[in-house]
Design a protein around this motif. Sequence first.
Motif, short mmCIF file in Angstrom:
data_model
loop_
_atom_site.label_atom_id
_atom_site.label_comp_id
_atom_site.label_asym_id
_atom_site.label_seq_id
_atom_site.Cartn_x
_atom_site.Cartn_y
_atom_site.Cartn_z
N UNK A 143 68.55 42.83 66.45
CA UNK A 143 67.60 43.49 65.51
C UNK A 143 67.92 42.98 64.06
N UNK A 144 66.75 42.64 63.58
CA UNK A 144 66.74 42.10 62.00
C UNK A 144 66.98 43.24 60.97
N UNK A 145 67.96 43.10 60.26
CA UNK A 145 68.20 44.20 59.34
C UNK A 145 67.40 43.99 58.21
N UNK A 146 66.74 45.14 57.62
CA UNK A 146 65.86 45.18 56.51
C UNK A 146 66.65 44.75 55.26
N UNK A 147 66.26 43.90 54.51
CA UNK A 147 66.90 43.70 53.24
C UNK A 147 66.72 45.14 52.20
N UNK A 148 67.79 45.20 51.36
CA UNK A 148 67.83 46.24 50.50
C UNK A 148 67.91 45.78 49.02
N UNK A 149 67.50 46.63 48.09
CA UNK A 149 67.55 46.38 46.82
C UNK A 149 68.73 45.90 46.28
N UNK A 150 69.09 45.11 45.65
CA UNK A 150 70.28 44.85 44.76
C UNK A 150 70.69 45.80 43.62
N UNK A 190 64.44 42.63 44.83
CA UNK A 190 64.63 44.04 44.07
C UNK A 190 63.33 44.66 44.64
N UNK A 191 63.23 45.96 44.49
CA UNK A 191 62.17 46.75 44.78
C UNK A 191 61.13 46.98 43.51
N UNK A 192 61.62 46.91 42.15
CA UNK A 192 60.61 46.76 41.47
C UNK A 192 61.28 46.10 40.05
N UNK A 193 60.46 46.09 39.04
CA UNK A 193 60.85 45.12 37.78
C UNK A 193 62.11 45.94 37.16
N UNK A 194 62.19 47.41 37.20
CA UNK A 194 63.03 48.34 36.70
C UNK A 194 64.61 47.85 37.23
N UNK A 205 63.82 47.27 51.08
CA UNK A 205 62.55 46.48 50.70
C UNK A 205 61.57 46.31 51.72
N UNK A 206 60.30 46.25 51.23
CA UNK A 206 59.14 45.93 51.95
C UNK A 206 58.29 45.04 51.17
N UNK A 207 57.64 44.11 51.94
CA UNK A 207 56.77 43.04 51.27
C UNK A 207 57.18 41.68 51.74
N UNK A 208 57.09 40.62 50.68
CA UNK A 208 57.37 39.48 51.03
C UNK A 208 58.87 39.23 51.28
#
Length: 137
Positions: free
Chosen positions: A7-14, A28-32, A20-23
Motif C-alpha cells: 500500500x502506498x503511504x500518503x505523504x505528510x506535511x513537513x 507542505x499543506x499550505x503556504x503558512x 497531503x492531498x493533491x499533486x
Amino acid sequence: MNQRTAPTEKPHCRYCEKELHGRAGKIFCNVDCKNNYNSRIRSVKRAEENRLFPDVLKAIKNNYRILLDYDLKPGDIGESMVKKTELKRQGFDQRFCTGAVVENNRLWKCCFTFCWHEDENYLYLKCDPYVNNSSKY
C-alpha cells in the motif's frame, strides 16, 4: 504466483504532519506551513551562528542595541551626554567598536552609525553614518 502491491503511504506535511492531498511531490499543506517550516530552519541556523560568534562580535552587537535606545538621529545638533556608569549598568563596553576617527583632536569610537568620545565620567554620543566610513582612521 500472487504478487501483492505494498500500500502506498500518503505523504505528510513537513511542518504540521497532516496528510497531503493533491499533486505528487507536494511537501507542505499550505503556504503558512511552508513559511513556518523555513522560519524554524533559519531560526535554528541563526541560533547556531550566534553561539559560534566570538565574544567581540557579541559585545559590538550589544553596544549597538544599547545605543539604539538613545534615539540618536543623523543630523542632530550637538551630542548626547551620558554617564559612563549608566551605560556600563546596561552592559555597554566602550572597548569594542567598529572603527575610530580623530576629529577636532578628539578620538571618536564608532559602532556602525553611532559614535562616542569619552572624558572621565561621561560619554558623548552622536549619530553620524559617515564618520565610520571616512578615510581618517
